[in-house]
Write a protein that holds these residues in place. Sequence first.
Motif, PDB file in Angstrom:
ATOM      1  N   VAL A 283       0.843  -1.201   0.000  1.00 51.11           N
ATOM      2  CA  VAL A 283       0.000   0.000   0.000  1.00 51.11           C
ATOM      3  C   VAL A 283       0.877   1.250   0.000  1.00 51.11           C
ATOM      4  O   VAL A 283       0.609   2.209  -0.732  1.00 51.11           O
ATOM      5  CB  VAL A 283      -0.961   0.005   1.207  1.00 51.11           C
ATOM      6  N   GLU A 284       1.931   1.255   0.806  1.00 55.78           N
ATOM      7  CA  GLU A 284       2.834   2.406   0.853  1.00 55.78           C
ATOM      8  C   GLU A 284       3.435   2.695  -0.519  1.00 55.78           C
ATOM      9  O   GLU A 284       3.417   3.834  -0.985  1.00 55.78           O
ATOM     10  CB  GLU A 284       3.972   2.151   1.828  1.00 55.78           C
ATOM     11  N   VAL A 285       3.980   1.673  -1.142  1.00 55.88           N
ATOM     12  CA  VAL A 285       4.612   1.846  -2.449  1.00 55.88           C
ATOM     13  C   VAL A 285       3.577   2.303  -3.469  1.00 55.88           C
ATOM     14  O   VAL A 285       3.835   3.204  -4.273  1.00 55.88           O
ATOM     15  CB  VAL A 285       5.309   0.545  -2.904  1.00 55.88           C
ATOM     16  N   SER A 286       2.392   1.721  -3.404  1.00 54.39           N
ATOM     17  CA  SER A 286       1.329   2.106  -4.323  1.00 54.39           C
ATOM     18  C   SER A 286       0.967   3.577  -4.167  1.00 54.39           C
ATOM     19  O   SER A 286       0.797   4.292  -5.146  1.00 54.39           O
ATOM     20  CB  SER A 286       0.106   1.219  -4.076  1.00 54.39           C
ATOM     21  N   LEU A 287       0.869   4.044  -2.923  1.00 54.62           N
ATOM     22  CA  LEU A 287       0.536   5.440  -2.676  1.00 54.62           C
ATOM     23  C   LEU A 287       1.674   6.381  -3.075  1.00 54.62           C
ATOM     24  O   LEU A 287       1.442   7.406  -3.728  1.00 54.62           O
ATOM     25  CB  LEU A 287       0.191   5.646  -1.200  1.00 54.62           C
ATOM     26  N   ILE A 288       2.880   6.043  -2.687  1.00 52.47           N
ATOM     27  CA  ILE A 288       4.022   6.927  -2.948  1.00 52.47           C
ATOM     28  C   ILE A 288       4.350   6.991  -4.439  1.00 52.47           C
ATOM     29  O   ILE A 288       4.504   8.074  -5.006  1.00 52.47           O
ATOM     30  CB  ILE A 288       5.247   6.496  -2.119  1.00 52.47           C
ATOM     31  N   VAL A 289       4.425   5.847  -5.082  1.00 59.86           N
ATOM     32  CA  VAL A 289       4.774   5.822  -6.504  1.00 59.86           C
ATOM     33  C   VAL A 289       3.598   6.292  -7.356  1.00 59.86           C
ATOM     34  O   VAL A 289       3.760   7.099  -8.275  1.00 59.86           O
ATOM     35  CB  VAL A 289       5.235   4.410  -6.927  1.00 59.86           C
ATOM     36  N   GLY A 290       2.407   5.804  -7.029  1.00 56.20           N
ATOM     37  CA  GLY A 290       1.228   6.146  -7.825  1.00 56.20           C
ATOM     38  C   GLY A 290       0.906   7.627  -7.823  1.00 56.20           C
ATOM     39  O   GLY A 290       0.492   8.190  -8.839  1.00 56.20           O
ATOM     40  N   ALA A 291       1.091   8.285  -6.690  1.00 60.54           N
ATOM     41  CA  ALA A 291       0.784   9.717  -6.595  1.00 60.54           C
ATOM     42  C   ALA A 291       2.021  10.588  -6.794  1.00 60.54           C
ATOM     43  O   ALA A 291       1.964  11.800  -6.597  1.00 60.54           O
ATOM     44  CB  ALA A 291       0.151  10.019  -5.246  1.00 60.54           C
ATOM     45  N   LYS A 292       3.122   9.957  -7.140  1.00 64.09           N
ATOM     46  CA  LYS A 292       4.392  10.672  -7.378  1.00 64.09           C
ATOM     47  C   LYS A 292       4.788  11.515  -6.168  1.00 64.09           C
ATOM     48  O   LYS A 292       5.131  12.695  -6.294  1.00 64.09           O
ATOM     49  CB  LYS A 292       4.288  11.524  -8.637  1.00 64.09           C
ATOM     50  N   LEU A 293       4.740  10.906  -4.981  1.00 61.91           N
ATOM     51  CA  LEU A 293       5.108  11.603  -3.752  1.00 61.91           C
ATOM     52  C   LEU A 293       6.611  11.564  -3.488  1.00 61.91           C
ATOM     53  O   LEU A 293       7.101  12.265  -2.613  1.00 61.91           O
ATOM     54  CB  LEU A 293       4.368  10.990  -2.555  1.00 61.91           C
ATOM     55  N   TRP A 294       7.338  10.707  -4.209  1.00 60.13           N
ATOM     56  CA  TRP A 294       8.788  10.614  -4.020  1.00 60.13           C
ATOM     57  C   TRP A 294       9.446  11.716  -4.835  1.00 60.13           C
ATOM     58  O   TRP A 294       9.314  11.783  -6.054  1.00 60.13           O
ATOM     59  CB  TRP A 294       9.294   9.246  -4.476  1.00 60.13           C
ATOM     60  N   GLU A 295      10.159  12.596  -4.152  1.00 60.88           N
ATOM     61  CA  GLU A 295      10.772  13.752  -4.803  1.00 60.88           C
ATOM     62  C   GLU A 295      12.217  13.449  -5.198  1.00 60.88           C
ATOM     63  O   GLU A 295      12.894  12.676  -4.545  1.00 60.88           O
ATOM     64  CB  GLU A 295      10.739  14.954  -3.854  1.00 60.88           C
ATOM     65  N   ARG A 296      12.651  14.121  -6.251  1.00 56.55           N
ATOM     66  CA  ARG A 296      14.045  14.036  -6.697  1.00 56.55           C
ATOM     67  C   ARG A 296      14.636  15.440  -6.637  1.00 56.55           C
ATOM     68  O   ARG A 296      13.983  16.402  -7.026  1.00 56.55           O
ATOM     69  CB  ARG A 296      14.128  13.498  -8.120  1.00 56.55           C
ATOM     70  N   PRO A 297      15.883  15.556  -6.180  1.00 56.28           N
ATOM     71  CA  PRO A 297      16.482  16.895  -6.103  1.00 56.28           C
ATOM     72  C   PRO A 297      16.736  17.463  -7.499  1.00 56.28           C
ATOM     73  O   PRO A 297      17.174  16.750  -8.399  1.00 56.28           O
ATOM     74  CB  PRO A 297      17.785  16.667  -5.352  1.00 56.28           C
ATOM     75  N   ARG A 298      16.415  18.732  -7.655  1.00 57.87           N
ATOM     76  CA  ARG A 298      16.663  19.397  -8.937  1.00 57.87           C
ATOM     77  C   ARG A 298      18.083  19.958  -9.003  1.00 57.87           C
ATOM     78  O   ARG A 298      18.666  20.064 -10.055  1.00 57.87           O
ATOM     79  CB  ARG A 298      15.641  20.509  -9.136  1.00 57.87           C
ATOM     80  N   ARG A 299      18.579  20.349  -7.814  1.00 58.14           N
ATOM     81  CA  ARG A 299      19.939  20.875  -7.713  1.00 58.14           C
ATOM     82  C   ARG A 299      20.672  20.118  -6.623  1.00 58.14           C
ATOM     83  O   ARG A 299      20.065  19.567  -5.714  1.00 58.14           O
ATOM     84  CB  ARG A 299      19.904  22.372  -7.388  1.00 58.14           C
ATOM     85  N   LYS A 300      21.972  20.127  -6.695  1.00 57.53           N
ATOM     86  CA  LYS A 300      22.789  19.414  -5.718  1.00 57.53           C
ATOM     87  C   LYS A 300      22.561  19.939  -4.293  1.00 57.53           C
ATOM     88  O   LYS A 300      22.575  19.188  -3.337  1.00 57.53           O
ATOM     89  CB  LYS A 300      24.264  19.535  -6.094  1.00 57.53           C
ATOM     90  N   ALA A 301      22.315  21.229  -4.168  1.00 56.70           N
ATOM     91  CA  ALA A 301      22.119  21.841  -2.852  1.00 56.70           C
ATOM     92  C   ALA A 301      20.831  21.357  -2.173  1.00 56.70           C
ATOM     93  O   ALA A 301      20.702  21.406  -0.951  1.00 56.70           O
ATOM     94  CB  ALA A 301      22.083  23.361  -2.986  1.00 56.70           C
ATOM     95  N   GLU A 302      19.889  20.870  -2.948  1.00 61.83           N
ATOM     96  CA  GLU A 302      18.605  20.405  -2.405  1.00 61.83           C
ATOM     97  C   GLU A 302      18.638  18.950  -1.938  1.00 61.83           C
ATOM     98  O   GLU A 302      17.659  18.471  -1.373  1.00 61.83           O
ATOM     99  CB  GLU A 302      17.510  20.526  -3.471  1.00 61.83           C
ATOM    100  N   ARG A 303      19.735  18.264  -2.166  1.00 64.34           N
ATOM    101  CA  ARG A 303      19.801  16.822  -1.932  1.00 64.34           C
ATOM    102  C   ARG A 303      19.411  16.444  -0.503  1.00 64.34           C
ATOM    103  O   ARG A 303      18.589  15.551  -0.295  1.00 64.34           O
ATOM    104  CB  ARG A 303      21.188  16.293  -2.268  1.00 64.34           C
ATOM    105  N   GLU A 304      19.971  17.105   0.504  1.00 66.61           N
ATOM    106  CA  GLU A 304      19.663  16.756   1.902  1.00 66.61           C
ATOM    107  C   GLU A 304      18.211  17.049   2.250  1.00 66.61           C
ATOM    108  O   GLU A 304      17.558  16.258   2.922  1.00 66.61           O
ATOM    109  CB  GLU A 304      20.582  17.532   2.853  1.00 66.61           C
ATOM    110  N   GLN A 305      17.715  18.192   1.800  1.00 64.09           N
ATOM    111  CA  GLN A 305      16.342  18.562   2.104  1.00 64.09           C
ATOM    112  C   GLN A 305      15.360  17.581   1.460  1.00 64.09           C
ATOM    113  O   GLN A 305      14.393  17.160   2.086  1.00 64.09           O
ATOM    114  CB  GLN A 305      16.061  19.976   1.620  1.00 64.09           C
ATOM    115  N   VAL A 306      15.606  17.207   0.222  1.00 69.02           N
ATOM    116  CA  VAL A 306      14.730  16.271  -0.476  1.00 69.02           C
ATOM    117  C   VAL A 306      14.793  14.891   0.181  1.00 69.02           C
ATOM    118  O   VAL A 306      13.771  14.219   0.338  1.00 69.02           O
ATOM    119  CB  VAL A 306      15.082  16.202  -1.979  1.00 69.02           C
TER     120      VAL A 306
END
Length: 121
Positions: free
Chosen positions: A7-30
Amino acid sequence: MVAVVAVEVSLIVGAKLWERPRRKAEREQVMLFNVATALTMTIGVSVFYLAVFLLALAAAFLLLDGHSFQQLSDQSWSIGKIVESAWMTASLATLGGAVGAGLEEDDITRAAAYTRESDEG
């Protein structure tokens, strides 16, 4: 655990809740954001799984007697068998929830995950 993770994977992947950093500086926050999302989903899905298990357990004790249980399952009635039956019911219902979560619209899931209800009426 498999049902809860599904269920977790379905919710996270299906709703695109997993974020990817756009810049290197955002890596820790993301990364922190993704950990918080996964932890929140784990807690939420686990609580609902426990609620379904307890409801199934209560229903099994209220609705099944020894004779009926033996006719349905060819096994003798015992507390362990009733708990096992409720556990299986909760697991299958949770896996069904994973399928249903995959059919949910992304916007609805994102709104539920990210919006905060205000105290203003």
